[in-house]
Every structure is written in C-alpha cells, then in structure tokens.
Design an enzyme around this catalytic site. Structure first.
Site, PDB file in Angstrom:
ATOM      1  N   ASP A 149      29.247  52.693 -62.138  1.00 22.28           N
ATOM      2  CA  ASP A 149      28.339  53.838 -62.273  1.00 22.28           C
ATOM      3  C   ASP A 149      28.901  54.958 -63.135  1.00 22.28           C
ATOM      4  O   ASP A 149      28.611  56.135 -62.920  1.00 22.28           O
ATOM      5  CB  ASP A 149      27.957  54.402 -60.880  1.00 22.28           C
TER       6      ASP A 149
ATOM      7  N   GLN B 173      29.599  46.800 -63.331  1.00 19.74           N
ATOM      8  CA  GLN B 173      30.576  47.281 -62.340  1.00 19.74           C
ATOM      9  C   GLN B 173      31.696  48.042 -63.075  1.00 19.74           C
ATOM     10  O   GLN B 173      31.413  48.683 -64.069  1.00 19.74           O
ATOM     11  CB  GLN B 173      31.138  46.125 -61.500  1.00 19.74           C
TER      12      GLN B 173
ATOM     13  N   LYS C 213      27.555  53.503 -68.002  1.00 20.23           N
ATOM     14  CA  LYS C 213      27.590  52.421 -69.004  1.00 20.23           C
ATOM     15  C   LYS C 213      26.221  52.238 -69.648  1.00 20.23           C
ATOM     16  O   LYS C 213      26.111  52.032 -70.857  1.00 20.23           O
ATOM     17  CB  LYS C 213      28.023  51.096 -68.339  1.00 20.23           C
TER      18      LYS C 213
ATOM     19  N   GLY D 103      23.278  48.528 -61.626  1.00 18.75           N
ATOM     20  CA  GLY D 103      22.128  49.400 -61.843  1.00 18.75           C
ATOM     21  C   GLY D 103      22.484  50.303 -63.001  1.00 18.75           C
ATOM     22  O   GLY D 103      23.330  51.176 -62.864  1.00 18.75           O
ATOM     23  N   HIS D 104      21.916  50.035 -64.167  1.00 18.01           N
ATOM     24  CA  HIS D 104      22.261  50.776 -65.383  1.00 18.01           C
ATOM     25  C   HIS D 104      21.076  51.636 -65.790  1.00 18.01           C
ATOM     26  O   HIS D 104      20.001  51.123 -66.093  1.00 18.01           O
ATOM     27  CB  HIS D 104      22.660  49.799 -66.503  1.00 18.01           C
TER      28      HIS D 104
HETATM   29  P1  GDP Z   1      26.105  52.682 -64.909  1.00 15.11           P
HETATM   30  O1  GDP Z   1      25.955  51.769 -63.750  1.00 15.11           O
HETATM   31  O2  GDP Z   1      27.511  52.770 -65.378  1.00 15.11           O
HETATM   32  O3  GDP Z   1      25.149  52.375 -66.040  1.00 15.11           O
HETATM   33  O4  GDP Z   1      25.735  54.146 -64.377  1.00 15.11           O
HETATM   34  P2  GDP Z   1      24.478  54.525 -63.440  1.00 15.11           P
HETATM   35  O5  GDP Z   1      23.237  54.449 -64.235  1.00 15.11           O
HETATM   36  O6  GDP Z   1      24.526  53.755 -62.171  1.00 15.11           O
HETATM   37  O7  GDP Z   1      24.862  56.010 -63.041  1.00 15.11           O
HETATM   38  C1  GDP Z   1      25.091  57.003 -64.003  1.00 15.11           C
HETATM   39  C2  GDP Z   1      24.117  58.178 -63.729  1.00 15.11           C
HETATM   40  O8  GDP Z   1      24.533  59.308 -64.464  1.00 15.11           O
HETATM   41  C3  GDP Z   1      22.702  57.890 -64.202  1.00 15.11           C
HETATM   42  O9  GDP Z   1      21.811  58.560 -63.358  1.00 15.11           O
HETATM   43  C4  GDP Z   1      22.680  58.471 -65.614  1.00 15.11           C
HETATM   44  O10 GDP Z   1      21.368  58.845 -66.015  1.00 15.11           O
HETATM   45  C5  GDP Z   1      23.551  59.676 -65.440  1.00 15.11           C
HETATM   46  N1  GDP Z   1      24.331  60.091 -66.616  1.00 15.11           N
HETATM   47  C6  GDP Z   1      24.906  59.298 -67.574  1.00 15.11           C
HETATM   48  N2  GDP Z   1      25.663  60.059 -68.415  1.00 15.11           N
HETATM   49  C7  GDP Z   1      25.580  61.327 -67.971  1.00 15.11           C
HETATM   50  C8  GDP Z   1      26.177  62.580 -68.398  1.00 15.11           C
HETATM   51  O11 GDP Z   1      26.973  62.657 -69.336  1.00 15.11           O
HETATM   52  N3  GDP Z   1      25.826  63.704 -67.666  1.00 15.11           N
HETATM   53  C9  GDP Z   1      24.979  63.652 -66.593  1.00 15.11           C
HETATM   54  N4  GDP Z   1      24.696  64.792 -65.957  1.00 15.11           N
HETATM   55  N5  GDP Z   1      24.408  62.500 -66.179  1.00 15.11           N
HETATM   56  C10 GDP Z   1      24.725  61.361 -66.839  1.00 15.11           C
HETATM   57  P1  IMO Z   2      27.153  49.118 -61.980  1.00 11.98           P
HETATM   58  O1  IMO Z   2      27.112  48.028 -63.030  1.00 11.98           O
HETATM   59  C1  IMO Z   2      29.014  50.534 -58.313  1.00 11.98           C
HETATM   60  C2  IMO Z   2      30.227  47.489 -55.408  1.00 11.98           C
HETATM   61  C3  IMO Z   2      29.487  47.460 -54.087  1.00 11.98           C
HETATM   62  C4  IMO Z   2      30.593  46.954 -53.170  1.00 11.98           C
HETATM   63  C5  IMO Z   2      31.333  45.959 -54.067  1.00 11.98           C
HETATM   64  C6  IMO Z   2      30.904  44.512 -53.862  1.00 11.98           C
HETATM   65  O2  IMO Z   2      25.880  49.828 -61.774  1.00 11.98           O
HETATM   66  O3  IMO Z   2      28.326  50.006 -62.226  1.00 11.98           O
HETATM   67  P2  IMO Z   2      28.739  43.122 -54.579  1.00 11.98           P
HETATM   68  O4  IMO Z   2      27.298  43.314 -54.225  1.00 11.98           O
HETATM   69  O5  IMO Z   2      29.033  43.141 -56.030  1.00 11.98           O
HETATM   70  O6  IMO Z   2      29.335  41.927 -53.893  1.00 11.98           O
HETATM   71  O7  IMO Z   2      29.482  44.395 -53.913  1.00 11.98           O
HETATM   72  O8  IMO Z   2      31.054  46.348 -55.408  1.00 11.98           O
HETATM   73  N1  IMO Z   2      29.354  47.408 -56.609  1.00 11.98           N
HETATM   74  C7  IMO Z   2      29.088  48.438 -57.407  1.00 11.98           C
HETATM   75  N2  IMO Z   2      29.436  49.740 -57.306  1.00 11.98           N
HETATM   76  N3  IMO Z   2      28.297  50.106 -59.375  1.00 11.98           N
HETATM   77  C8  IMO Z   2      27.973  48.802 -59.501  1.00 11.98           C
HETATM   78  O9  IMO Z   2      27.408  48.298 -60.610  1.00 11.98           O
HETATM   79  C9  IMO Z   2      28.331  47.912 -58.470  1.00 11.98           C
HETATM   80  N4  IMO Z   2      28.135  46.589 -58.256  1.00 11.98           N
HETATM   81  C10 IMO Z   2      28.784  46.289 -57.126  1.00 11.98           C
HETATM   82  O10 IMO Z   2      29.032  48.742 -53.717  1.00 11.98           O
HETATM   83  O11 IMO Z   2      31.497  48.010 -52.893  1.00 11.98           O
HETATM   84 MG    MG Z   3      25.204  51.748 -61.802  1.00 19.33          MG
END
Ligand code: GDP
Ligand code: IMO
Ligand code: MG
Length: 426
Positions: free
Chosen positions: A14, A217, A17, A41-42
C-alpha cells in the site's frame, strides 16, 4: 534496447504502487504484473473517478498499453471478470491488449474456503485478505494446482475440483454447486485471454519495447525475505519478477522502490515503529489508511530506515519514490528509525532474519523538524520546503538510494521530481 523497469513496494504494501505504475505507464509499451492476486488493491484515478484494481495491471487506464497478468500470479476468475467489466465502462478491453499467462495459477472456491478456515483455526492468524492466496500457492508447490492453460479445455475446467481433490474439495464442490458453476463459467469466459505471456514479453524486450514489471504487496511481505510467517505467499521482490516471468536478470535496466514517508501495515506481524498513540492515529486519519481490498484499518508508524535500507539492498533499488509526503506536512516533528534496540542483542543495525527477534526490537530514532502545511504539490525539488528536503536527504543518505520523487497527493500530477536525476523521467 528499451527500458525494462521493475517497480516494487518497499514496505509492507500500500505504498502507492498503483498511482506510480499508472504514472510510469505513460512511458511503457507493456505493463506486466508478476505475482500475487486479488489480495492486492491498487488505487488509481481516472479523471475524478477512483478505481481500485486487484488483478489488472495499473497500466490499464492507458488505452494503448498492453497489460499482461504474468505466470507468477494467482487469479480468481470470477473476480477478474468483474474487474474487466468495471474497466470496460471506461476503456475497451480485449485479448489484443489484455493477456493472462497460461502458467498463472487459479484460485478455486476451495482455496478461498481453506484460507478462511486456516485463519479461523490458527493460534496466531496471519491476518490474510482471505482471498485464497496462500492455499493456491501451496497447491502450486504441491504440484496440485490448476493453471490458466486449463481454461481452453472445458473438461479440464469442469474437473477443476479434482486438482485439489485430496485436500477435500470434492465435498466442497458437492455442497456449493452454484459457486462452482459460476467459477466454471468465468474460466470459460476468460479462455480467449490466455496466452504464452512469458514468451511474448521476451519477444517484446528483444524488439526494444519499454516494459514495466508491476510488483504487488511489498518486499517485507516476500515469502523468503519478509517477516515470515507474517508475509504473503509469493516472491514480491525484484528477483521475483525475473523468476516468475522467465526474464534474464541482466535485461533489467532499473529497479524502482516505492515507500511512504511513514510506515503502514495491514494484518498481523511485527512492526517496530508502530505508533499506538495520538500521532499514529493522526497519520491514519490524514493518510486515510484503510485497506483498499479489505477496508481494514492500517497500522501506522514512523518511517523505518533499518527496514528500508534492507529492502534497498535486497532489491538493488536504483531509485526510490518517497510517497505521501503531504500527509506529514504540518507535523512539528518527523522521525526516522536508524537502529533497533534489542533486550538481549543490544543495538542492532540490520533487519533481523528472525521475526521473533524483530518483534522484540524497539526503534532508535533520529528526529527532524517538520515542514509546514500546505506543501507544494508539483514542480521540482526546489519547490520542497528546506525542512522537507532535509528529511528526504536524510532518508536518501541513510538508505543509500537516490530519492527521485516525492508524492504529494493521490493524482498523477501530484508529485515533486528531482530533475537532476536524468535516468528517471516521467
Ligand atoms: P498500492 O497498493 O501500493 O497501490 O497502494 P494503495 O492504493 O493500496 O494505497 C495508497 C493510497 O494512497 C491510495 O488511496 C492512493 O490514492 C493514495 N496515494 C497515493 N500516493 C499518494 C500521495 O502521494 N499522497 C496522498 N495523500 N495519497 C496518495
Ligand atoms: P497491495 O498490492 C498490504 C497482507 C495481508 C496479510 C498478509 C498475507 O495493495 O500493496 P494474503 O491474503 O496475501 O495471504 O495475506 O499480507 N497483504 C497486503 N498488505 N497490501 C497488499 O497488497 C497486501 N496483500 C496482502 O494483510 O498481512
Ligand atoms: Mg494496496
């Protein structure tokens, strides 16, 4: 020779990415996810609309980009079809642009049931996303899995439950015929997308294409190098891209890591810099730190330099993006963990291999005066407040990686670049 770039999460996931791969995809011909499944979840934005992708590569919103689901992935056919339908409301998606590796493994309804059951019965649950990820990779290692190549053969799909029969899926199939029916229909619907993705990627690289390998991840969730057993079940690190996609490592031209300016973690496992005080709560609120897949609150804390330096070395990071800097703007003080203190081993400067040791570590911090709010959202590093620059420089120096940009908001254009670094252009 084109650019062959790997983008990985440098923490526990998270990091942002999705946003960055969407941004960097502007420069790529091809975006390939190499591991994980819909545990990811991207988050991306299309115009003002928020979109969360779980299987699909984050280059999907660029109409002419080819987007492939690689062989190291695990795929839930029902959920992938739903995702394709969501993106189709915005842009055309067809097998000329989207391909699924014949080698990717398939998450069956049985694997999901196993994930739920293992978590419910475990003395120390991992806190998985319950998407069936672990059991599907376990079946792959047991050589008992179903691959996407089976989609093309209706009989093989109909017999999918047999792949896992000795684990008891036969019974699950009998008790939940409607779920399996939907599963079988989804497999058939996805058959036209299946191809030898790995060979196509190698061909494209040979032809000079710009390629982006998308990690899901984060490196600290890597099955081998992460905080085992509190990890996911795939190779999230840069080496995982080469292994999963059958790519000669010498072809990789750049490895980019994404880290937040602080740290978050969803699920169980040690997290030395976790803050259970008002500051941790404030970071969570300002950063809107709730899981994009499960909606669970993310645990929050200061940036862990010890972990980040380990990840930088482990993955050979050429460049680091320090994301979500805007969330820390206005804090009177910002911290970076530069060592751990352990009750038995004293001061530790490396990331311990033993997760039990990590769990007993207390961070030692370097403290920095915060930068004011609001911070600039775009421009080059000159736009950064001197105190924000000082923090960036300290992280860069401590981890030994060049920080090439800073994230200042969720949208593509919300970023500040170090324009002096020529190898990283957006
Ligand atoms: P990922 O799994 O690495 O793609 O990240 P997620 O989408 O799960 O979580 C990142 C969250 O931060 C999302 O809600 C993005 O919209 C938000 N986000 C990404 N870059 C930035 C940033 O530079 N500043 C802020 N405030 N939010 C960001
Ligand atoms: P993105 O790509 C954050 C964590 C779960 C748990 C562990 C194992 O959005 O960064 P799993 O279901 O993979 O067997 O769970 O990994 N986990 C993540 N945490 N971002 C993710 O994906 C994750 N995918 C799995 O919360 O701790
Ligand atoms: Mg994510």
């Amino acid at each position: 020779m084109g650019q062959v770039r790997i983008v990985i999460g440098a923490q526990w996931g998270d990091e942002g990415k999705g946003k960055w791969i969407d941004t960097l995809a502007a420069d790529a011909d091809l975006v390939v996810r190499y591991q994980g499944g819909n545990n990811a979840g991207h988050t991306l934005y299309h115009n003002q609309q928020k979109l969360v992708l779980h299987h699909l590569p984050s280059g999907m919103l660029h109409e002419n980009r080819k987007c492939y689901l690689g062989g190291g992935m695990v795929i839930n056919p029902i959920k992938l079809l739903e995702e394709i339908d969501t993106v189709r409301k915005i842009l055309p998606v067809d097998p000329s642009r989207l391909k699924i590796s014949a080698r990717a493994h398939i998450i069956t309804p049985w694997h999901i049931a196993c994930d739920e059951r293992f978590e419910a019965d475990a003395a120390h649950p991992i806190g998985t996303t319950k998407r069936g990820i672990g059991p599907t990779y376990a079946a792959k290692a047991l050589r008992n899995g179903m691959r996407a190549s089976a989609f093309a053969n209706r009989d093989e799909v109909l017999a999918a439950y047999r792949y896992t029969a000795f684990q008891g899926s036969d019974d699950h199939h009998k008790r939940h015929p409607e779920v399996w029916q939907k599963f079988e229909e989804a497999c058939a619907a996805l058959a036209p997308f299946v191809d030898d993705v790995e060979q196509l990627v190698r061909n494209d690289i040979r032809g000079g294409a710009n390629v982006l390998f998308e990690g899901a991840q984060g490196a600290l969730l890597d099955i081998d190098h992460g905080t085992y057993p509190f990890v996911t079940s795939s190779s999230t690190s840069a080496a995982g891209a080469c292994q999963s996609l059958g790519i000669n490592p010498r072809l990789i031209t750049q490895v980019v890591g994404i880290s937040k300016a602080y740290t978050t973690r969803v699920g169980g496992g040690p997290f030395p810099t976790e803050l259970s005080d008002a500051t941790g709560k404030l970071i969570a609120e300002r950063g809107n730190e709730f899981g994009a897949t499960t909606g669970r609150p993310r645990r929050c804390g200061w940036l862990d330099g010890v972990a980040l330096r380990y990840v930088a070395e482990l993955n050979g990071l050429d460049a680091l993006i320090l994301n979500k800097m805007d969330i820390l703007a206005g804090f009177p003080e910002v911290k970076l963990a530069t060592a751990y203190l352990h009750p038995k081993f004293g001061r530790i400067q490396h990331f311990p291999a033993d997760t039990a040791v990590l769990a007993e570590c207390v961070p030692e911090y370097e403290s920095f005066p915060g930068w004011p709010e609001p911070m600039a959202v775009s421009g080059d590093f000159k736009a950064l407040h001197p105190r924000a620059r000082e923090f960036v420089a300290a992280v860069e120096q401590f981890c030994g990686v060049r920080i090439v940009c800073v994230g200042t908001g969720p949208k593509r254009e919300e970023a500040i670049y170090d324009r002096t670094y020529g190898a990283f252009r957006v």
